[in-house]
Design a protein around this motif. Structure first.
Motif, PDB file in Angstrom:
ATOM      1  N   ARG A  58      -4.774 -12.620  -6.130  1.00 15.14           N
ATOM      2  CA  ARG A  58      -4.334 -11.452  -4.556  1.00 15.14           C
ATOM      3  C   ARG A  58      -4.518  -9.756  -4.613  1.00 15.14           C
ATOM      4  N   MET A  59      -4.953  -9.381  -3.643  1.00 17.95           N
ATOM      5  CA  MET A  59      -5.075  -7.660  -4.184  1.00 17.95           C
ATOM      6  C   MET A  59      -4.446  -7.263  -3.923  1.00 17.95           C
ATOM      7  N   ASP A  60      -4.210  -6.222  -4.504  1.00 17.55           N
ATOM      8  CA  ASP A  60      -2.793  -5.621  -4.095  1.00 17.55           C
ATOM      9  C   ASP A  60      -2.985  -4.883  -2.392  1.00 17.55           C
ATOM     10  N   GLU A  61      -1.876  -4.501  -2.317  1.00 19.12           N
ATOM     11  CA  GLU A  61      -1.946  -4.098  -0.795  1.00 19.12           C
ATOM     12  C   GLU A  61      -2.599  -2.913  -0.892  1.00 19.12           C
ATOM     13  N   GLU A  62      -2.233  -2.263  -2.092  1.00 18.15           N
ATOM     14  CA  GLU A  62      -3.339  -0.428  -1.864  1.00 18.15           C
ATOM     15  C   GLU A  62      -4.592  -0.750  -2.631  1.00 18.15           C
ATOM     16  N   PHE A  63      -5.419  -1.917  -2.446  1.00 21.74           N
ATOM     17  CA  PHE A  63      -6.548  -1.801  -3.604  1.00 21.74           C
ATOM     18  C   PHE A  63      -7.440  -1.017  -2.334  1.00 21.74           C
ATOM     19  N   ASP A  64      -7.630  -0.427  -1.830  1.00 19.40           N
ATOM     20  CA  ASP A  64      -8.478  -0.586  -0.495  1.00 19.40           C
ATOM     21  C   ASP A  64      -8.265   1.208  -0.189  1.00 19.40           C
TER      22      ASP A  64
END
Length: 74
Positions: A58-64
């Motif tokens: 899973r990507m981190d919540e703050e990826f974008d």
């Protein structure tokens, strides 16, 4: 499809691809059929994406989230 030995050596990759697609390739020496090139059953299976457990994380919540260094370009 029948090809001679020289053509088989020159175009082996293409002939293998055709055999994997189900076509039977006969290799002839002096116009006499000597070899049949056919695919081994089950050898042409392509790998399916997403079948390796744990590979995709899973990507981190703050990826974008915008990066501070590029704030002036937004």
């Amino acid at each position: 499809m029948q090809v001679n030995v020289h053509e088989a050596k020159t175009h082996l990759s293409r002939l293998i691809r055709l055999a994997l697609e189900g076509q039977e390739i006969i290799i002839a020496n002096r116009r006499r059929p000597v070899v049949r090139l056919v695919a081994i059953p089950g050898s042409a299976k392509t790998p399916r994406l997403g079948t390796v457990p744990g590979l995709i994380q899973r990507m981190d919540e703050e990826f974008d989230k915008p990066l501070p260094d590029f704030a002036e370009y937004q």
